[in-house]
Every structure is written in structure tokens, then in C-alpha cells.
Design a protein around this motif. Structure first.
Motif, PDB file in Angstrom:
ATOM      1  N   TRP A  67     -14.745 -14.640 -25.568  1.00 25.51           N
ATOM      2  CA  TRP A  67     -13.691 -13.680 -25.283  1.00 25.51           C
ATOM      3  C   TRP A  67     -14.181 -12.630 -24.296  1.00 25.51           C
ATOM      4  O   TRP A  67     -15.368 -12.464 -24.090  1.00 25.51           O
ATOM      5  CB  TRP A  67     -13.244 -12.991 -26.573  1.00 25.51           C
ATOM      6  CG  TRP A  67     -12.766 -13.929 -27.631  1.00 25.51           C
ATOM      7  CD1 TRP A  67     -13.496 -14.431 -28.668  1.00 25.51           C
ATOM      8  CD2 TRP A  67     -11.467 -14.500 -27.741  1.00 25.51           C
ATOM      9  NE1 TRP A  67     -12.721 -15.266 -29.423  1.00 25.51           N
ATOM     10  CE2 TRP A  67     -11.473 -15.330 -28.882  1.00 25.51           C
ATOM     11  CE3 TRP A  67     -10.297 -14.384 -26.998  1.00 25.51           C
ATOM     12  CZ2 TRP A  67     -10.350 -16.041 -29.296  1.00 25.51           C
ATOM     13  CZ3 TRP A  67      -9.185 -15.091 -27.410  1.00 25.51           C
ATOM     14  CH2 TRP A  67      -9.209 -15.904 -28.541  1.00 25.51           C
ATOM     15  N   SER A  68     -13.253 -11.871 -23.787  1.00 28.56           N
ATOM     16  CA  SER A  68     -13.556 -10.715 -22.942  1.00 28.56           C
ATOM     17  C   SER A  68     -14.106  -9.588 -23.815  1.00 28.56           C
ATOM     18  O   SER A  68     -13.778  -9.489 -25.000  1.00 28.56           O
ATOM     19  CB  SER A  68     -12.278 -10.242 -22.253  1.00 28.56           C
ATOM     20  OG  SER A  68     -12.441  -8.968 -21.705  1.00 28.56           O
ATOM     21  N   ALA A  93     -13.321  -6.629 -23.150  1.00 28.52           N
ATOM     22  CA  ALA A  93     -12.332  -5.576 -22.885  1.00 28.52           C
ATOM     23  C   ALA A  93     -11.757  -5.057 -24.200  1.00 28.52           C
ATOM     24  O   ALA A  93     -11.832  -5.707 -25.237  1.00 28.52           O
ATOM     25  CB  ALA A  93     -11.208  -6.119 -22.014  1.00 28.52           C
ATOM     26  N   ARG A  95      -9.014  -4.686 -26.607  1.00 29.04           N
ATOM     27  CA  ARG A  95      -7.779  -5.369 -26.961  1.00 29.04           C
ATOM     28  C   ARG A  95      -7.590  -5.187 -28.465  1.00 29.04           C
ATOM     29  O   ARG A  95      -8.535  -4.913 -29.196  1.00 29.04           O
ATOM     30  CB  ARG A  95      -7.852  -6.863 -26.660  1.00 29.04           C
ATOM     31  CG  ARG A  95      -8.104  -7.237 -25.234  1.00 29.04           C
ATOM     32  CD  ARG A  95      -6.817  -7.650 -24.532  1.00 29.04           C
ATOM     33  NE  ARG A  95      -7.067  -8.246 -23.237  1.00 29.04           N
ATOM     34  CZ  ARG A  95      -7.348  -7.581 -22.128  1.00 29.04           C
ATOM     35  NH1 ARG A  95      -7.467  -6.279 -22.165  1.00 29.04           N
ATOM     36  NH2 ARG A  95      -7.527  -8.202 -20.991  1.00 29.04           N
ATOM     37  N   GLY A 121     -14.325  -7.198 -27.473  1.00 28.92           N
ATOM     38  CA  GLY A 121     -14.884  -8.490 -27.863  1.00 28.92           C
ATOM     39  C   GLY A 121     -14.507  -8.961 -29.241  1.00 28.92           C
ATOM     40  O   GLY A 121     -14.041 -10.090 -29.409  1.00 28.92           O
ATOM     41  N   PHE A 155     -18.562 -13.653 -26.749  1.00 32.25           N
ATOM     42  CA  PHE A 155     -17.858 -12.909 -25.705  1.00 32.25           C
ATOM     43  C   PHE A 155     -18.777 -12.764 -24.511  1.00 32.25           C
ATOM     44  O   PHE A 155     -19.984 -12.979 -24.599  1.00 32.25           O
ATOM     45  CB  PHE A 155     -17.347 -11.540 -26.194  1.00 32.25           C
ATOM     46  CG  PHE A 155     -18.396 -10.643 -26.769  1.00 32.25           C
ATOM     47  CD1 PHE A 155     -19.265  -9.934 -25.951  1.00 32.25           C
ATOM     48  CD2 PHE A 155     -18.516 -10.489 -28.131  1.00 32.25           C
ATOM     49  CE1 PHE A 155     -20.228  -9.102 -26.483  1.00 32.25           C
ATOM     50  CE2 PHE A 155     -19.477  -9.663 -28.678  1.00 32.25           C
ATOM     51  CZ  PHE A 155     -20.338  -8.965 -27.850  1.00 32.25           C
ATOM     52  N   ASN A 156     -18.188 -12.437 -23.391  1.00 36.86           N
ATOM     53  CA  ASN A 156     -18.917 -12.151 -22.154  1.00 36.86           C
ATOM     54  C   ASN A 156     -18.906 -10.646 -21.946  1.00 36.86           C
ATOM     55  O   ASN A 156     -17.909  -9.991 -22.238  1.00 36.86           O
ATOM     56  CB  ASN A 156     -18.255 -12.842 -20.966  1.00 36.86           C
ATOM     57  CG  ASN A 156     -18.245 -14.340 -21.120  1.00 36.86           C
ATOM     58  OD1 ASN A 156     -19.182 -14.931 -21.640  1.00 36.86           O
ATOM     59  ND2 ASN A 156     -17.178 -14.982 -20.672  1.00 36.86           N
ATOM     60  N   THR A 157     -19.998 -10.102 -21.438  1.00 42.42           N
ATOM     61  CA  THR A 157     -20.063  -8.658 -21.233  1.00 42.42           C
ATOM     62  C   THR A 157     -21.028  -8.311 -20.112  1.00 42.42           C
ATOM     63  O   THR A 157     -21.917  -9.091 -19.786  1.00 42.42           O
ATOM     64  CB  THR A 157     -20.487  -7.928 -22.527  1.00 42.42           C
ATOM     65  OG1 THR A 157     -20.399  -6.524 -22.333  1.00 42.42           O
ATOM     66  CG2 THR A 157     -21.897  -8.292 -22.943  1.00 42.42           C
TER      67      THR A 157
END
Length: 119
Positions: free
Chosen positions: A32-33, A35, A37, A48, A88-90
Motif C-alpha cells: 500500500w501507499s 499516504a 488514508r 500505510g 507498504f512503500n515509503t
């Protein structure tokens, strides 16, 4: 996003069954992002980890995403419980990421998590 995630998981399980591949040799994930959310059920609003909650509640109740599993809800639950890894990616610094994830991750235990892309 939750309907798409459940459909992807369901599709992998269906493809494995159709090809005669025994499940369990490959872990499953979505990165996931990181960001901000809010999860589909409104209970998690952290970077995330909203996605971790999305997949957890989506597998528990696919109707929350207006989805009917082809392989059945039990198959989704089994795949989640036995093969899932949260991700997640960060680009955020590790200290920040660790602080954010650590304060909420107990609710997702024992499912492991990882950073898929860093930097």
C-alpha cells in the motif's frame, strides 16, 4: 481499492486451483501507499496501515467492499491467515515509520509486515 484487492487475492486463489498448484508455497501481499488514508471501515487513519485494516476487514466481510468471492470467503480467510504479509512503500525515515506502525500494529499480529520499496 478494497474490492480490487479482494478480487486480486481471489483471482490468485482461483488460478492456483485451476492450475492444480497446491497453495502455501508463495506468500501473498499488497504494498500500500504510506499516504494518509482512512480504512474502509473508518477505524484506521494512519499512513500505510489503513491498507492493513482494509484487507483484514475485507477478508472478514467482503460485502463491505461490495465483493462476492469466487473461491468463497473461507478461502480468502485461509489465504490471509496462512500466507499474507502486510506491506507498504515509503520514503519516510525508519524512525518515523517504526513509530507510526508500532503504535497500531498489535491489532494485526501475527501477520508480518514489510517495506516493499524504500527511498
Amino acid at each position: 481499492r478494497v474490492k480490487a484487492a479482494l478480487s486480486a487475492l481471489d483471482g490468485i486463489l482461483a488460478a492456483e486451483e485451476e492450475a492444480g498448484v497446491a497453495p502455501g508455497r508463495v506468500s501473498l501481499t499488497i504494498t500500500w501507499s504510506f499516504a494518509m488514508r482512512t480504512s474502509i471501515d473508518g477505524t484506521v487513519s494512519d499512513p500505510g496501515t489503513f491498507g492493513f485494516q482494509d484487507i483484514a476487514v475485507g477478508v472478514e466481510d467482503p460485502a463491505i467492499a461490495n465483493y462476492t468471492p469466487r473461491m468463497g470467503q473461507d478461502a480468502l480467510k485461509r489465504a490471509y491467515n496462512e500466507r499474507w504479509i502486510h506491506g507498504f512503500n515509503t520514503q519516510s525515515p525508519w524512525d518515523f515509520v517504526n513509530e507510526i506502525v508500532s503504535k497500531v500494529y498489535a491489532q494485526f499480529y501475527p501477520i508480518p509486515w514489510f517495506i516493499g520499496e524504500y527511498g
